[in-house]
Each structure stands twice: as C-alpha cells, then as structure tokens.
Motif scaffolding. Structure first.
Motif, PDB file in Angstrom:
ATOM      1  N   ILE A  38       0.841  -1.205   0.000  1.00 34.88           N
ATOM      2  CA  ILE A  38       0.000   0.000   0.000  1.00 34.88           C
ATOM      3  C   ILE A  38       0.874   1.252   0.000  1.00 34.88           C
ATOM      4  CG2 ILE A  38      -1.654   1.358   1.364  1.00 34.88           C
ATOM      5  CD1 ILE A  38      -2.942  -1.352   2.169  1.00 34.88           C
ATOM      6  N   ARG A  39       1.906   1.264   0.852  1.00 34.55           N
ATOM      7  CA  ARG A  39       2.831   2.425   0.878  1.00 34.55           C
ATOM      8  C   ARG A  39       3.496   2.617  -0.480  1.00 34.55           C
ATOM      9  NH1 ARG A  39       4.326   0.557   5.988  1.00 34.55           N
ATOM     10  NH2 ARG A  39       6.184  -0.393   5.136  1.00 34.55           N
ATOM     11  N   SER A  40       3.901   1.526  -1.092  1.00 35.48           N
ATOM     12  CA  SER A  40       4.561   1.593  -2.391  1.00 35.48           C
ATOM     13  C   SER A  40       3.620   2.164  -3.453  1.00 35.48           C
ATOM     14  CB  SER A  40       5.043   0.201  -2.799  1.00 35.48           C
ATOM     15  OG  SER A  40       5.609   0.230  -4.071  1.00 35.48           O
ATOM     16  N   TYR A  41       2.362   1.738  -3.435  1.00 38.74           N
ATOM     17  CA  TYR A  41       1.391   2.229  -4.402  1.00 38.74           C
ATOM     18  C   TYR A  41       1.140   3.734  -4.229  1.00 38.74           C
ATOM     19  CZ  TYR A  41      -2.878   2.865  -7.049  1.00 38.74           C
ATOM     20  OH  TYR A  41      -3.804   3.333  -7.939  1.00 38.74           O
ATOM     21  N   LEU A  42       1.059   4.183  -2.988  1.00 39.52           N
ATOM     22  CA  LEU A  42       0.742   5.590  -2.711  1.00 39.52           C
ATOM     23  C   LEU A  42       1.972   6.499  -2.680  1.00 39.52           C
ATOM     24  CD1 LEU A  42      -1.934   5.066   0.091  1.00 39.52           C
ATOM     25  CD2 LEU A  42      -2.341   5.790  -2.280  1.00 39.52           C
ATOM     26  N   ASP A  44       4.140   7.866  -4.741  1.00 37.95           N
ATOM     27  CA  ASP A  44       4.264   9.017  -5.637  1.00 37.95           C
ATOM     28  C   ASP A  44       2.946   9.757  -5.840  1.00 37.95           C
ATOM     29  OD1 ASP A  44       6.975   8.424  -6.025  1.00 37.95           O
ATOM     30  OD2 ASP A  44       6.484   7.005  -7.625  1.00 37.95           O
ATOM     31  N   LYS A  45       1.999   9.514  -4.957  1.00 41.54           N
ATOM     32  CA  LYS A  45       0.683  10.133  -5.088  1.00 41.54           C
ATOM     33  C   LYS A  45       0.459  11.118  -3.949  1.00 41.54           C
ATOM     34  CE  LYS A  45      -1.078   6.102  -7.519  1.00 41.54           C
ATOM     35  NZ  LYS A  45       0.214   5.626  -7.891  1.00 41.54           N
ATOM     36  N   THR A  46      -0.429  12.068  -4.177  1.00 46.38           N
ATOM     37  CA  THR A  46      -0.782  13.030  -3.132  1.00 46.38           C
ATOM     38  C   THR A  46      -1.883  12.418  -2.274  1.00 46.38           C
ATOM     39  OG1 THR A  46      -0.278  14.853  -4.625  1.00 46.38           O
ATOM     40  CG2 THR A  46      -1.616  15.365  -2.687  1.00 46.38           C
ATOM     41  N   VAL A  47      -1.633  12.351  -0.966  1.00 47.11           N
ATOM     42  CA  VAL A  47      -2.597  11.796  -0.022  1.00 47.11           C
ATOM     43  C   VAL A  47      -2.897  12.863   1.023  1.00 47.11           C
ATOM     44  CG1 VAL A  47      -3.010   9.997   1.714  1.00 47.11           C
ATOM     45  CG2 VAL A  47      -1.706   9.456  -0.350  1.00 47.11           C
ATOM     46  N   VAL A  48      -4.190  13.122   1.248  1.00 45.20           N
ATOM     47  CA  VAL A  48      -4.591  14.106   2.257  1.00 45.20           C
ATOM     48  C   VAL A  48      -5.633  13.488   3.198  1.00 45.20           C
ATOM     49  CG1 VAL A  48      -4.101  16.095   0.778  1.00 45.20           C
ATOM     50  CG2 VAL A  48      -6.389  15.133   0.807  1.00 45.20           C
ATOM     51  N   ASP A  49      -5.698  14.053   4.402  1.00 44.53           N
ATOM     52  CA  ASP A  49      -6.653  13.579   5.401  1.00 44.53           C
ATOM     53  C   ASP A  49      -7.981  14.324   5.339  1.00 44.53           C
ATOM     54  OD1 ASP A  49      -4.940  11.655   6.488  1.00 44.53           O
ATOM     55  OD2 ASP A  49      -3.994  13.130   7.794  1.00 44.53           O
ATOM     56  N   TYR A  63      -7.841  10.608  -0.875  1.00 44.01           N
ATOM     57  CA  TYR A  63      -8.335  11.065   0.416  1.00 44.01           C
ATOM     58  C   TYR A  63      -8.382   9.891   1.378  1.00 44.01           C
ATOM     59  CZ  TYR A  63      -9.701  15.029  -2.440  1.00 44.01           C
ATOM     60  OH  TYR A  63      -9.670  16.095  -3.299  1.00 44.01           O
ATOM     61  N   ALA A  64      -7.823  10.080   2.586  1.00 49.08           N
ATOM     62  CA  ALA A  64      -7.798   9.016   3.588  1.00 49.08           C
ATOM     63  C   ALA A  64      -9.176   8.873   4.219  1.00 49.08           C
ATOM     64  CB  ALA A  64      -6.759   9.339   4.658  1.00 49.08           C
ATOM     65  N   LEU A  65      -9.705   7.654   4.197  1.00 50.28           N
ATOM     66  CA  LEU A  65     -10.984   7.343   4.828  1.00 50.28           C
ATOM     67  C   LEU A  65     -10.713   6.486   6.066  1.00 50.28           C
ATOM     68  CD1 LEU A  65     -13.071   6.440   1.611  1.00 50.28           C
ATOM     69  CD2 LEU A  65     -12.867   8.649   2.751  1.00 50.28           C
ATOM     70  N   GLY A  68      -7.929   2.541   6.958  1.00 49.80           N
ATOM     71  CA  GLY A  68      -6.810   2.449   6.029  1.00 49.80           C
ATOM     72  C   GLY A  68      -7.208   2.478   4.568  1.00 49.80           C
ATOM     73  N   VAL A  69      -8.445   2.870   4.268  1.00 54.73           N
ATOM     74  CA  VAL A  69      -8.931   2.969   2.891  1.00 54.73           C
ATOM     75  C   VAL A  69      -8.598   4.359   2.357  1.00 54.73           C
ATOM     76  CG1 VAL A  69     -10.996   2.942   1.423  1.00 54.73           C
ATOM     77  CG2 VAL A  69     -10.792   1.330   3.325  1.00 54.73           C
ATOM     78  N   TYR A  70      -8.203   4.422   1.081  1.00 58.15           N
ATOM     79  CA  TYR A  70      -7.920   5.697   0.414  1.00 58.15           C
ATOM     80  C   TYR A  70      -8.804   5.803  -0.818  1.00 58.15           C
ATOM     81  CZ  TYR A  70      -3.861   5.714   3.427  1.00 58.15           C
ATOM     82  OH  TYR A  70      -3.047   5.690   4.521  1.00 58.15           O
ATOM     83  N   MET A  71      -9.406   6.985  -1.017  1.00 63.07           N
ATOM     84  CA  MET A  71     -10.352   7.201  -2.113  1.00 63.07           C
ATOM     85  C   MET A  71      -9.828   8.285  -3.047  1.00 63.07           C
ATOM     86  SD  MET A  71     -14.219   8.814  -1.748  1.00 63.07           S
ATOM     87  CE  MET A  71     -13.666  10.366  -1.007  1.00 63.07           C
ATOM     88  N   GLN A  72      -9.866   7.993  -4.330  1.00 65.78           N
ATOM     89  CA  GLN A  72      -9.563   8.965  -5.376  1.00 65.78           C
ATOM     90  C   GLN A  72     -10.846   9.128  -6.187  1.00 65.78           C
ATOM     91  OE1 GLN A  72      -7.000   7.558  -8.537  1.00 65.78           O
ATOM     92  NE2 GLN A  72      -6.220   9.617  -8.925  1.00 65.78           N
ATOM     93  N   VAL A  73     -11.411  10.334  -6.198  1.00 65.93           N
ATOM     94  CA  VAL A  73     -12.663  10.579  -6.923  1.00 65.93           C
ATOM     95  C   VAL A  73     -12.313  11.042  -8.332  1.00 65.93           C
ATOM     96  CG1 VAL A  73     -14.819  11.882  -6.983  1.00 65.93           C
ATOM     97  CG2 VAL A  73     -13.825  11.215  -4.773  1.00 65.93           C
ATOM     98  N   LEU A  74     -12.668  10.221  -9.321  1.00 65.57           N
ATOM     99  CA  LEU A  74     -12.380  10.542 -10.715  1.00 65.57           C
ATOM    100  C   LEU A  74     -13.538  11.288 -11.371  1.00 65.57           C
ATOM    101  CD1 LEU A  74     -10.763   7.132 -11.658  1.00 65.57           C
ATOM    102  CD2 LEU A  74      -9.610   9.245 -10.987  1.00 65.57           C
TER     103      LEU A  74
END
Length: 182
Positions: A38-42, A44-49, A63-65, A68-74
C-alpha cells in the motif's frame, strides 16, 4: 541402549526441525507485506486527510478514509444524489492486486453481470468488502472512484489471504426496494 536413545533423540530433533521450517509466511509477515504494498502504491501520489465538504474533489488526490482505505474521486456527476440506507447500490468494478499487480475485470466490461449490495447492511457486502460503501458518504450516483483497500475491509477472499487491492469502481445506480402489496 545409548545408541538407541541417541538415534531416537536425533530422529525426534529432525522431525521437529523439519516441521518448524515452513515456506508459508506468518500472518504477521503477510500484514507487513500488505502495508509495504500500500505504501509503495501511494508513494508518488498526493494523499490528504481532509475531505472537501463542497464536492470539489481533485482527481489527482487520494483522500484518507476509515480503516486504512484511500479514495480517489475521478468523476462525481451527481454529488447530491446520494445513496440512502437500505437502497440497493449497483456497481461495476475492476480489482488490482497490489502484491502481484494483476488486474481482474470483475464486471466492468460485462453488461450482464450486476453486482450490488444493500447500503447500510454489511452482511450484504462479504463478496466485495465493506470498503466499497465508504465513499458513498461523499459521492453520488454514477460516480467513479479508485479505492485502495487493505484486506481487513476487503472481500472475504482478500481478507483470508491478506491481499490489498485497488478497486476501480463506478456506482451505477441506487434503487430503493418497494414492498409488493398483496
């Protein structure tokens, strides 16, 4: 007699040594591999709380949910048309295993398969995991999101095998069941 005791002790030690050296990873090691993937995947990405309250999501941000779930709204074309508790939520999705980087087209391209769960009823989500419901607090019908899902809130298969995934999913429609009158 000494020879026999020594032979039996030696044989017993070999049996113990042979059974304790297993190629199978421990649960703890599998959880470490999951966190690393999960750390490797994220990485190079921008993660915010902080999740925007105005429905203006940056498609380049995860976006951190909860859990430990992260959501990217496309896409979020109907932000006010949110799912209500008890509604059937129909989805299409693909799943990418973060340990192997293998994508599985569950039902994205199939026009036949309907996968759904009942919003607010976790028992209806065992095949897909409870993480798929988390974005529904923020996005509406026809939304498309990417979810980074740790195994603890994933499908029963991913939970049992400690497999983190990225789900690319679309919430296609929300349907309220209408009771049939007799």
């Amino acid at each position: 007699m000494k020879q026999k005791v020594f032979s039996l002790t030696f044989l017993f030690a070999l049996i113990i040594l042979g059974t304790s050296c297993s190629d199978k990873k421990s649960y703890s090691d599998m959880l470490k591999d999951e966190r690393k993937a999960i750390r490797s995947y994220l990485k190079d990405k921008t993660v915010v709380d902080d999740i925007p309250t105005d429905n203006n999501y940056d498609p380049d941000v995860f976006y951190a949910l909860e859990d430990g779930v992260y959501m990217q709204v496309l896409e979020n074309p109907n932000p006010t048309l949110k799912a209500l508790s008890g509604e059937d939520v129909y989805i299409r999705y693909t799943e990418t295993n973060l340990l192997t980087n293998v994508e599985t087209d569950i039902n994205w391209s199939s026009m036949i398969t309907n996968v759904y769960f009942i919003y607010g009823q976790t028992s209806s989500m065992s095949d897909i995991g409870t993480a798929v419901a988390q974005p529904l607090e923020y996005v509406g019908e026809e939304s498309v999101v990417n979810l980074v899902v740790p195994s603890k809130v994933g499908s029963t298969t991913n939970y049992g095998n400690v497999v983190p995934v990225v789900l690319h999913l679309k919430y296609t429609k929300f349907v309220k069941e209408v009771p049939i009158e007799e």
